[in-house]
Motif scaffolding. Structure first.
Motif, PDB file in Angstrom:
ATOM      1  N   ARG A  56       0.815  -1.232   0.000  1.00 49.09           N
ATOM      2  CA  ARG A  56       0.000   0.000   0.000  1.00 49.09           C
ATOM      3  C   ARG A  56       0.846   1.279   0.000  1.00 49.09           C
ATOM      4  N   ASP A  57       2.097   1.177  -0.420  1.00 45.32           N
ATOM      5  CA  ASP A  57       2.855   2.388  -0.696  1.00 45.32           C
ATOM      6  C   ASP A  57       2.307   2.999  -1.975  1.00 45.32           C
ATOM      7  N   THR A  58       2.148   4.321  -1.973  1.00 44.91           N
ATOM      8  CA  THR A  58       1.553   4.983  -3.126  1.00 44.91           C
ATOM      9  C   THR A  58       2.528   5.966  -3.773  1.00 44.91           C
ATOM     10  N   ASN A  59       2.274   6.222  -5.035  1.00 50.22           N
ATOM     11  CA  ASN A  59       3.108   7.156  -5.788  1.00 50.22           C
ATOM     12  C   ASN A  59       2.216   7.862  -6.804  1.00 50.22           C
ATOM     13  N   TYR A  60       2.482   9.150  -7.013  1.00 52.94           N
ATOM     14  CA  TYR A  60       1.657   9.951  -7.933  1.00 52.94           C
ATOM     15  C   TYR A  60       2.547  10.786  -8.840  1.00 52.94           C
ATOM     16  N   THR A  61       2.077  10.981 -10.041  1.00 56.56           N
ATOM     17  CA  THR A  61       2.753  11.932 -10.893  1.00 56.56           C
ATOM     18  C   THR A  61       2.467  13.342 -10.361  1.00 56.56           C
ATOM     19  N   ASP A  62       3.402  14.252 -10.573  1.00 52.19           N
ATOM     20  CA  ASP A  62       3.303  15.571  -9.947  1.00 52.19           C
ATOM     21  C   ASP A  62       2.005  16.300 -10.271  1.00 52.19           C
ATOM     22  N   SER A  63       1.525  16.137 -11.480  1.00 53.86           N
ATOM     23  CA  SER A  63       0.368  16.917 -11.915  1.00 53.86           C
ATOM     24  C   SER A  63      -0.930  16.542 -11.203  1.00 53.86           C
ATOM     25  N   VAL A  64      -0.956  15.398 -10.517  1.00 58.34           N
ATOM     26  CA  VAL A  64      -2.188  14.978  -9.839  1.00 58.34           C
ATOM     27  C   VAL A  64      -2.043  14.943  -8.328  1.00 58.34           C
ATOM     28  N   LYS A  65      -0.865  15.222  -7.822  1.00 54.23           N
ATOM     29  CA  LYS A  65      -0.657  15.185  -6.370  1.00 54.23           C
ATOM     30  C   LYS A  65      -1.598  16.169  -5.681  1.00 54.23           C
ATOM     31  N   GLY A  66      -2.227  15.692  -4.617  1.00 55.79           N
ATOM     32  CA  GLY A  66      -3.169  16.530  -3.883  1.00 55.79           C
ATOM     33  C   GLY A  66      -4.566  16.505  -4.443  1.00 55.79           C
ATOM     34  N   ARG A  67      -4.748  15.938  -5.636  1.00 51.07           N
ATOM     35  CA  ARG A  67      -6.071  15.873  -6.255  1.00 51.07           C
ATOM     36  C   ARG A  67      -6.576  14.439  -6.424  1.00 51.07           C
ATOM     37  N   PHE A  68      -5.682  13.531  -6.702  1.00 53.62           N
ATOM     38  CA  PHE A  68      -6.046  12.128  -6.936  1.00 53.62           C
ATOM     39  C   PHE A  68      -5.591  11.269  -5.761  1.00 53.62           C
ATOM     40  N   THR A  69      -6.359  10.227  -5.487  1.00 52.48           N
ATOM     41  CA  THR A  69      -6.001   9.269  -4.451  1.00 52.48           C
ATOM     42  C   THR A  69      -6.227   7.854  -4.963  1.00 52.48           C
ATOM     43  N   VAL A  70      -5.188   7.037  -4.872  1.00 52.96           N
ATOM     44  CA  VAL A  70      -5.294   5.636  -5.269  1.00 52.96           C
ATOM     45  C   VAL A  70      -5.439   4.777  -4.013  1.00 52.96           C
ATOM     46  N   SER A  71      -6.287   3.760  -4.120  1.00 55.93           N
ATOM     47  CA  SER A  71      -6.489   2.851  -2.995  1.00 55.93           C
ATOM     48  C   SER A  71      -6.828   1.471  -3.536  1.00 55.93           C
ATOM     49  N   ARG A  72      -6.769   0.488  -2.660  1.00 54.89           N
ATOM     50  CA  ARG A  72      -7.088  -0.875  -3.083  1.00 54.89           C
ATOM     51  C   ARG A  72      -7.853  -1.588  -1.985  1.00 54.89           C
ATOM     52  N   ASP A  73      -8.709  -2.493  -2.412  1.00 56.05           N
ATOM     53  CA  ASP A  73      -9.453  -3.359  -1.506  1.00 56.05           C
ATOM     54  C   ASP A  73      -9.183  -4.788  -1.951  1.00 56.05           C
ATOM     55  N   ASN A  74      -8.301  -5.455  -1.246  1.00 56.53           N
ATOM     56  CA  ASN A  74      -7.898  -6.795  -1.670  1.00 56.53           C
ATOM     57  C   ASN A  74      -9.038  -7.807  -1.535  1.00 56.53           C
ATOM     58  N   THR A  75      -9.952  -7.577  -0.601  1.00 57.74           N
ATOM     59  CA  THR A  75     -11.064  -8.513  -0.452  1.00 57.74           C
ATOM     60  C   THR A  75     -12.000  -8.440  -1.646  1.00 57.74           C
ATOM     61  N   LYS A  76     -12.109  -7.259  -2.246  1.00 61.22           N
ATOM     62  CA  LYS A  76     -12.949  -7.083  -3.434  1.00 61.22           C
ATOM     63  C   LYS A  76     -12.145  -7.179  -4.729  1.00 61.22           C
ATOM     64  N   LYS A  77     -10.833  -7.361  -4.615  1.00 60.82           N
ATOM     65  CA  LYS A  77      -9.960  -7.428  -5.787  1.00 60.82           C
ATOM     66  C   LYS A  77     -10.149  -6.202  -6.671  1.00 60.82           C
ATOM     67  N   THR A  78     -10.165  -5.059  -6.054  1.00 64.39           N
ATOM     68  CA  THR A  78     -10.452  -3.825  -6.778  1.00 64.39           C
ATOM     69  C   THR A  78      -9.482  -2.730  -6.367  1.00 64.39           C
ATOM     70  N   VAL A  79      -9.055  -1.945  -7.355  1.00 63.41           N
ATOM     71  CA  VAL A  79      -8.259  -0.757  -7.095  1.00 63.41           C
ATOM     72  C   VAL A  79      -9.063   0.447  -7.569  1.00 63.41           C
ATOM     73  N   TYR A  80      -8.935   1.539  -6.841  1.00 63.77           N
ATOM     74  CA  TYR A  80      -9.720   2.728  -7.107  1.00 63.77           C
ATOM     75  C   TYR A  80      -8.805   3.921  -7.394  1.00 63.77           C
ATOM     76  N   LEU A  81      -9.350   4.854  -8.128  1.00 63.55           N
ATOM     77  CA  LEU A  81      -8.676   6.137  -8.319  1.00 63.55           C
ATOM     78  C   LEU A  81      -9.720   7.226  -8.104  1.00 63.55           C
ATOM     79  N   GLN A  82      -9.624   7.884  -6.964  1.00 62.43           N
ATOM     80  CA  GLN A  82     -10.509   9.009  -6.677  1.00 62.43           C
ATOM     81  C   GLN A  82      -9.879  10.263  -7.271  1.00 62.43           C
TER      82      GLN A  82
END
Length: 117
Positions: free
Chosen positions: A55-81
């Protein structure tokens, strides 16, 4: 084998929000590092955000502070808010699964995000 299916794209006004989802099937989702890439018309595909198995995350500079990536392993799903969207965020967004440190990786078909008034 991993199959990836993205959803959640669409048309949104500048300043709006969207949440992309990427559902995985077929293998041990928790073993994969996951990434969101995008490709705008006439441009190369670029990494937007990534999240490792730890669950270490990394973002390109242009989206830092605006986008959030997360994952739910029980649902086998990754999200991008995606918040505070800008017209320059318009692109096809792709989900990627990478079985680090091997070269094995998989891609989804992509979902289109259009930011326009």
């Amino acid at each position: 084998q991993v199959q990836l299916v993205e959803s959640g794209g669409g048309l949104v006004q500048p300043g709006g929000s969207l949440r992309l989802s990427c559902a995985a099937s077929g293998s041990i989702f928790s073993a994969y590092d996951m990434g969101w890439y995008r490709q705008a018309p006439g441009k190369q595909r670029e990494l937007v955000a990534s999240i490792t198995t730890r669950r270490d995350t990394n973002y390109t500079d242009s989206v830092k502070g605006r986008f959030t990536v997360s994952r739910d392993n029980t649902k086998k799903t990754v999200y991008l808010q995606m918040n505070s969207l800008k017209p320059e965020d318009t692109a096809v967004y792709y989900c990627n699964a990478n079985l680090a440190p091997t070269p094995r990786e998989y891609w989804g078909e992509g979902t289109l995000v259009t930011v326009s008034s």
